[in-house]
Design a protein around this motif. Structure first.
Motif, PDB file in Angstrom:
ATOM      1  N   PRO A 386      10.606   1.178  -8.597  1.00  0.00           N
ATOM      2  CA  PRO A 386      11.105   0.995  -7.230  1.00  0.00           C
ATOM      3  C   PRO A 386      12.133  -0.140  -7.157  1.00  0.00           C
ATOM      4  CG  PRO A 386       8.983  -0.069  -7.502  1.00  0.00           C
ATOM      5  CD  PRO A 386       9.279   0.619  -8.802  1.00  0.00           C
ATOM      6  N   MET A 397       7.006 -13.082   4.608  1.00  0.00           N
ATOM      7  CA  MET A 397       6.538 -11.802   4.074  1.00  0.00           C
ATOM      8  C   MET A 397       6.910 -10.644   5.010  1.00  0.00           C
ATOM      9  SD  MET A 397       5.156 -11.584   1.226  1.00  0.00           S
ATOM     10  CE  MET A 397       4.354 -10.389   0.179  1.00  0.00           C
ATOM     11  N   ALA A 398       6.801 -10.899   6.329  1.00  0.00           N
ATOM     12  CA  ALA A 398       7.092  -9.832   7.295  1.00  0.00           C
ATOM     13  C   ALA A 398       8.552  -9.391   7.174  1.00  0.00           C
ATOM     14  CB  ALA A 398       6.777 -10.297   8.714  1.00  0.00           C
ATOM     15  N   GLN A 401       8.804  -7.261   4.036  1.00  0.00           N
ATOM     16  CA  GLN A 401       8.183  -5.942   4.264  1.00  0.00           C
ATOM     17  C   GLN A 401       9.102  -5.069   5.117  1.00  0.00           C
ATOM     18  OE1 GLN A 401       5.687  -4.704   2.780  1.00  0.00           O
ATOM     19  NE2 GLN A 401       4.075  -6.206   2.386  1.00  0.00           N
ATOM     20  N   ARG A 408      12.714   2.447   2.446  1.00  0.00           N
ATOM     21  CA  ARG A 408      11.904   3.668   2.345  1.00  0.00           C
ATOM     22  C   ARG A 408      12.337   4.688   3.388  1.00  0.00           C
ATOM     23  NH1 ARG A 408       7.033   0.015   2.672  1.00  0.00           N
ATOM     24  NH2 ARG A 408       6.924  -0.790   0.543  1.00  0.00           N
ATOM     25  N   ARG A 413      12.822   4.540  -3.003  1.00  0.00           N
ATOM     26  CA  ARG A 413      11.563   3.978  -3.491  1.00  0.00           C
ATOM     27  C   ARG A 413      11.684   2.460  -3.508  1.00  0.00           C
ATOM     28  NH1 ARG A 413       8.396   4.613  -9.279  1.00  0.00           N
ATOM     29  NH2 ARG A 413       6.366   4.425  -8.297  1.00  0.00           N
ATOM     30  N   ALA A 414      10.823   1.768  -2.789  1.00  0.00           N
ATOM     31  CA  ALA A 414      10.964   0.313  -2.664  1.00  0.00           C
ATOM     32  C   ALA A 414       9.623  -0.346  -2.424  1.00  0.00           C
ATOM     33  CB  ALA A 414      11.904  -0.012  -1.511  1.00  0.00           C
ATOM     34  N   GLU A 415       9.505  -1.604  -2.869  1.00  0.00           N
ATOM     35  CA  GLU A 415       8.287  -2.362  -2.601  1.00  0.00           C
ATOM     36  C   GLU A 415       8.606  -3.842  -2.568  1.00  0.00           C
ATOM     37  OE1 GLU A 415       5.944  -1.377  -6.229  1.00  0.00           O
ATOM     38  OE2 GLU A 415       6.274  -3.477  -6.747  1.00  0.00           O
ATOM     39  N   VAL A 416       7.706  -4.584  -1.908  1.00  0.00           N
ATOM     40  CA  VAL A 416       7.784  -6.035  -1.902  1.00  0.00           C
ATOM     41  C   VAL A 416       6.927  -6.544  -3.061  1.00  0.00           C
ATOM     42  CG1 VAL A 416       7.255  -8.122  -0.582  1.00  0.00           C
ATOM     43  CG2 VAL A 416       8.096  -6.078   0.593  1.00  0.00           C
ATOM     44  N   TYR A 417       7.386  -7.597  -3.739  1.00  0.00           N
ATOM     45  CA  TYR A 417       6.573  -8.186  -4.807  1.00  0.00           C
ATOM     46  C   TYR A 417       5.305  -8.780  -4.204  1.00  0.00           C
ATOM     47  CZ  TYR A 417       5.122 -11.070  -8.721  1.00  0.00           C
ATOM     48  OH  TYR A 417       4.410 -11.645  -9.741  1.00  0.00           O
ATOM     49  N   LEU A 418       4.161  -8.356  -4.689  1.00  0.00           N
ATOM     50  CA  LEU A 418       2.899  -8.791  -4.087  1.00  0.00           C
ATOM     51  C   LEU A 418       2.072  -9.697  -4.991  1.00  0.00           C
ATOM     52  CD1 LEU A 418       1.597  -5.721  -2.039  1.00  0.00           C
ATOM     53  CD2 LEU A 418       2.798  -7.754  -1.247  1.00  0.00           C
ATOM     54  N   GLY A 419       2.620 -10.062  -6.148  1.00  0.00           N
ATOM     55  CA  GLY A 419       1.932 -11.042  -6.990  1.00  0.00           C
ATOM     56  C   GLY A 419       2.179 -12.441  -6.412  1.00  0.00           C
TER      57      GLY A 419
ATOM     58  N   ARG B  42       7.145   6.572  -2.899  1.00  0.00           N
ATOM     59  CA  ARG B  42       8.213   5.839  -2.214  1.00  0.00           C
ATOM     60  C   ARG B  42       7.787   4.390  -1.960  1.00  0.00           C
ATOM     61  NH1 ARG B  42       9.081   8.188   2.981  1.00  0.00           N
ATOM     62  NH2 ARG B  42       9.184  10.182   1.920  1.00  0.00           N
ATOM     63  N   TYR B  43       6.495   4.163  -1.826  1.00  0.00           N
ATOM     64  CA  TYR B  43       5.984   2.798  -1.642  1.00  0.00           C
ATOM     65  C   TYR B  43       5.856   2.044  -2.968  1.00  0.00           C
ATOM     66  CZ  TYR B  43       4.855   2.556   3.360  1.00  0.00           C
ATOM     67  OH  TYR B  43       4.937   2.464   4.728  1.00  0.00           O
ATOM     68  N   PRO B 109       1.004  -7.139  -9.848  1.00  0.00           N
ATOM     69  CA  PRO B 109      -0.012  -6.190  -9.382  1.00  0.00           C
ATOM     70  C   PRO B 109       0.268  -4.769  -9.895  1.00  0.00           C
ATOM     71  CG  PRO B 109       0.993  -7.384  -7.538  1.00  0.00           C
ATOM     72  CD  PRO B 109       1.786  -7.709  -8.740  1.00  0.00           C
ATOM     73  N   ARG B 111       0.100  -1.032  -8.803  1.00  0.00           N
ATOM     74  CA  ARG B 111      -0.047  -0.080  -7.698  1.00  0.00           C
ATOM     75  C   ARG B 111      -0.151   1.305  -8.315  1.00  0.00           C
ATOM     76  NH1 ARG B 111       4.071  -3.451  -5.497  1.00  0.00           N
ATOM     77  NH2 ARG B 111       3.932  -3.894  -3.260  1.00  0.00           N
ATOM     78  N   THR B 142      -3.964  -8.448  -6.894  1.00  0.00           N
ATOM     79  CA  THR B 142      -3.392  -9.426  -5.976  1.00  0.00           C
ATOM     80  C   THR B 142      -4.338  -9.654  -4.800  1.00  0.00           C
ATOM     81  OG1 THR B 142      -1.514 -10.021  -4.580  1.00  0.00           O
ATOM     82  CG2 THR B 142      -2.072  -7.693  -4.690  1.00  0.00           C
ATOM     83  N   THR B 144      -3.426 -11.087  -1.913  1.00  0.00           N
ATOM     84  CA  THR B 144      -2.732 -11.232  -0.634  1.00  0.00           C
ATOM     85  C   THR B 144      -3.048 -10.070   0.317  1.00  0.00           C
ATOM     86  OG1 THR B 144      -0.582 -11.302   0.477  1.00  0.00           O
ATOM     87  CG2 THR B 144      -0.638 -10.192  -1.625  1.00  0.00           C
ATOM     88  N   LEU B 289       2.064  -8.786  10.149  1.00  0.00           N
ATOM     89  CA  LEU B 289       2.897  -8.037   9.194  1.00  0.00           C
ATOM     90  C   LEU B 289       3.161  -6.629   9.714  1.00  0.00           C
ATOM     91  CD1 LEU B 289       1.301  -9.113   5.789  1.00  0.00           C
ATOM     92  CD2 LEU B 289       3.675  -9.492   6.499  1.00  0.00           C
ATOM     93  N   ALA B 292       5.553  -6.605  12.701  1.00  0.00           N
ATOM     94  CA  ALA B 292       6.929  -6.872  12.271  1.00  0.00           C
ATOM     95  C   ALA B 292       7.588  -5.626  11.696  1.00  0.00           C
ATOM     96  CB  ALA B 292       6.941  -7.996  11.230  1.00  0.00           C
ATOM     97  N   GLN B 293       6.781  -4.720  11.121  1.00  0.00           N
ATOM     98  CA  GLN B 293       7.338  -3.486  10.561  1.00  0.00           C
ATOM     99  C   GLN B 293       7.295  -2.339  11.563  1.00  0.00           C
ATOM    100  OE1 GLN B 293       5.776  -2.682   6.401  1.00  0.00           O
ATOM    101  NE2 GLN B 293       4.729  -4.570   6.926  1.00  0.00           N
TER     102      GLN B 293
END
Lengths: 507, 507
Positions: A386, A397-398, A401, A408, A413-419, B42-43, B109, B111, B142, B144, B289, B292-293
């Motif tokens: 992604p 973070m918001a 996201q 998306r 295909r996309a994601e936020v780094y969640l580590g 996609r996520y 992480p 997924r 993760t 979070t 969060l 915000a989305q």
């Protein structure tokens, strides 16, 4: 309440002979199954998903050994004293059970396709797993060889649909009745003793099946007294006389330049055997039907050397072979070999119902077909990861996201780094491990200026093998600053171009 | 060679509690799984297909009863004295095993999504099968709550992608830590005795979980001395004092008009409990969060009455409910109810590795979701059959096959009738059973004139309920004669129009 027992730490392992499939392996197989289903469906076949668990009784006849229900299949007894249940070991035995059970509700002929895992309780080996996929299509309830011809045509269409080019495969067709006729003519078969008939035919079939590996002399030895292999081990032969063996050898060598010439040669060989003549007539009809639909010998041909191992075939048999060469584990070139096989089996349903129900079908070895496409370089080892929205400021973070959601919604295909975002290098390592094409960066400075940084990780990797620090990395030319509002548009354009590049034909 | 044993005729039946899926049921589930996979992908989630068979040891901790490995799962012993193996009963336990086994190769992480059958060795009942599909997405590694929020947003997108409109579903979010905090404040929990803690919390959880069914008074009774149901059966209660029970009741009724108002109310209730305050903070972050989305309370809301049964959840829990009404088996309207659930479980991997590995995820009940779409009339009961090329002259099979091939090459599902063609009525009955939209007819007369007859079977069925003879049938207006050369074009046009009609919104 009883105290829970303290248990030792369990081993994190699949059972012996089983494996897990990750990422691209799963996606590519799913895509291939969907492609195959599309062809089967277009031919009028309906999907069927039977249960993975059957009674051993329903599978029974086809177990390797009826006296040991656990051999060949994974089986267990319900509640310790109920029915014996087992995992299906192919998709044909369940089809026979389904057709017998639901025949009053199903159309006749019943064309169905099925795809899914099957399980074999066999010794695992390198590349041999105890769970693997099959992908079958069968027509139940009609004796016409038009059904066999249709299966062959559909198999050719299927192979081409999944990416095996014309010229890279050949579908070979034979007929068990012709072989029976040949054996009758040679005086090998004694029709008065069906058990002896089946036994002797089995030995001859197994000998013929080794033509590829042992060559004509090896098969000749197996048809006669027997054969000693290089290690000195002796395999008992079929004990045919020399003249009898030569008739069988003639049969295997009966292939001519055209299908109709092969048919003519076979007709000579079986002259006098009604069963043999019937088989030759069936082959001729199949050939005519296929030629009329444009399936010439570059795709489907009659080849008397094809026998297929399974005992239950009663008429036409088919085998699809890939004809291109690959390198084996020792680096030697060899033909890729068989990826699908099938034939007519007229007795499988009968054991449930007592009535003859003619059927014919094909089974595709999906895993082998995938391996073939990999060997030809038609499938990439990994799929693109992604787009990674990096986290520069964990309180926002918001915002990140929202960026990922925007991407998306544009189909990316996309994601936020969640580590843990503290170490930015970890975010880059993660992007590298996932094969992310782009990273999006928005620190407080960018935020204030209404821009984001779009970093090309593919180009970046090429430009710099070593990245020492965030600052140094940001200085690379493989990144651009774009207005925040243009994010989705810029990324869409980039991804579109990359995909176009990836889709260019290779080699 | 030993004589094969004569066996009685086997029963053609699936084992008790198993079933087969035919045609549209298979195709619609496949289409739904593909649609869900597209959203998950996609996520940024990667597909994983773990083996269907696991060691009982790897599944062990989550078996209903560790002393009876066969309870709850289908299990057997390898070779009679080797490892105990079992069919997976969900997709979460295998994920924990996979992550522990492959953690050095996987990104963190991690997924992943997984879809496939799971097996339960439980008493089957109406609509309750022992093999069914699950479709999971999880983020491992993760802590979070951004990961939890992401899962909720993805679940909303997924439900809409498969055809559940906005307003027809609600995703409810709660947090186990808040409940623990409430119980701590009420003096119910005794943190010094973890076993008593778990046991008492379990009783309270089960009582809360019945709010929908029993109403506040029923739950109040279960929190106190106990409850006698209509049949006179008595269920023992949690033995809370009246004041304690009221704190729990307040918690369940803490939902307010907005998420942030609910958070404020919860903060009051847990004041003084660090664990409770942490849980409220997590809910607030998730809420922020999501807002915000753009995921407002019309899609995702905080609802303290959601508890989810499974003991292994440690933080946020989620549940997706369909809010439209359907008629139950007695014709009474009722809400469709839950189709997906999940939450955070931080201890599943630990049992393999000894290290804490936080994880969160969701599981969608695909079969229930399909049932919901059927109930809403969004899925047709049967899919359209193929165009049927009928056989008027069995010697011209090749002609008919060529017609079918032409249609398929134009992307149309088509087949030649392969049953016995002698009785034309049987061909029509077959077309009817398969829901064929069109039949193609080319007798010798048509052949000589270079035309074919295209018969509209859908219209034909409407025009005439009874068909007496071939001649009478041919006289119906629902058919047209077209030049043979135009066959594919005419059929394409017809099928295109029918599909357009079928796609018009209904109801």
């Amino acid at each position: 309440m009883a105290k829970p027992k303290k248990q030792p730490r369990p081993k994190a392992e699949t059972p012996k002979g089983f494996r897990d499939y990750f990422g691209a392996d799963v996606a590519q197989r799913d895509a291939m199954l969907a492609e195959i289903a599309k062809v089967y469906h277009r031919y009028g076949f309906d999907p069927l998903e039977s249960s993975a668990v059957e009674t051993v009784e329903a599978l029974g006849k086809y177990l390797p050994d009826v006296d040991r229900p656990n051999a060949g299949v994974f089986a267990w007894q319900e509640d310790g004293d109920g029915d014996w249940l087992a995992l299906r070991y192919d998709l044909t035995a369940p089809l026979a059970r389904v057709y017998a059970q639901h025949r009053n509700d199903l159309p006749t002929p019943y064309r169905r396709y099925a795809m899914g895992p099957v399980w074999r309780n066999e010794k695992p080996g390198p590349g041999r797993f105890r769970q693997f996929y099959q992908c079958d299509a069968d027509t139940v309830g009609t004796p016409t060889v038009a059904a066999d011809a249709e299966i062959c045509a559909m198999l050719a269409d299927t192979l081409e649909a999944v990416g095996i080019g014309r010229g890279d495969y050949i579908i070979r067709v034979n007929n068990r009745k012709v072989l029976n006729g040949v054996m009758e003519v040679a005086g090998i078969l004694d029709p008065s003793d069906p058990e002896k008939f089946a036994h002797e035919r089995g030995i001859v079939l197994r000998a013929i099946d080794k033509l590829d590996r042992l060559g004509p002399d090896g098969v000749r030895a197996l048809l006669g007294a027997g054969r000693k292999d290089e290690s000195g081990d002796f395999t008992d032969g079929a004990k045919l006389g020399a003249a009898q063996a030569e008739v069988v050898m003639d049969f295997m060598a009966a292939k001519r330049d055209s299908g109709l010439a092969t048919v003519a040669r076979l007709r000579d060989l079986v002259a006098g055997s009604p069963m043999g003549e019937e088989g030759v007539q069936e082959l001729e009809t199949i050939e005519q039907l296929l030629i009329a639909q444009g399936y010439g010998p570059d795709r489907i041909e009659i080849d008397p050397s094809v026998v297929r191992g399974l005992g239950y075939y009663t008429g036409p048999v088919f085998e699809a072979e890939l004809t291109f060469e690959i390198l084996d584990e020792k680096g030697r070139p060899r033909q890729f070999g068989s990826v699908a096989g099938g034939g007519r089996y007229d007795d499988l349903v009968k054991r449930f119902t007592g009535q003859e129900v003619p059927a014919t079908g094909i089974s595709i070895g999906v895993d082998r077909l995938l391996a073939a496409l990999h060997a030809k370089g038609r499938l990439s080892a990994a799929e693109a990861g992604p787009v990674l929205v990096t986290v520069m400021d964990r309180d926002r973070m918001a915002d990140y996201q929202a960026m990922a959601a925007e991407l998306r919604n544009a189909g990316i295909r996309a994601e936020v780094y969640l580590g843990n975002p503290k170490n930015f290098g970890n975010q880059l390592k993660y992007a590298d491990k996932r094969d992310c094409p782009l990273a999006i960066i928005e620190g407080s400075d960018e935020k204030a200026r209404g821009v984001v940084i779009v970093k090309d990780l593919v180009l970046g990797k090429r430009l710099a093998e070593e990245i020492e620090s965030n600052e140094e990395w940001k200085a690379q030319p493989a990144q651009q600053e774009v207005p925040r509002i243009d994010l989705a548009a810029v990324v869409s354009k980039y991804i579109g171009e990359t995909e176009k590049n990836l889709r260019e034909p290779r080699g």
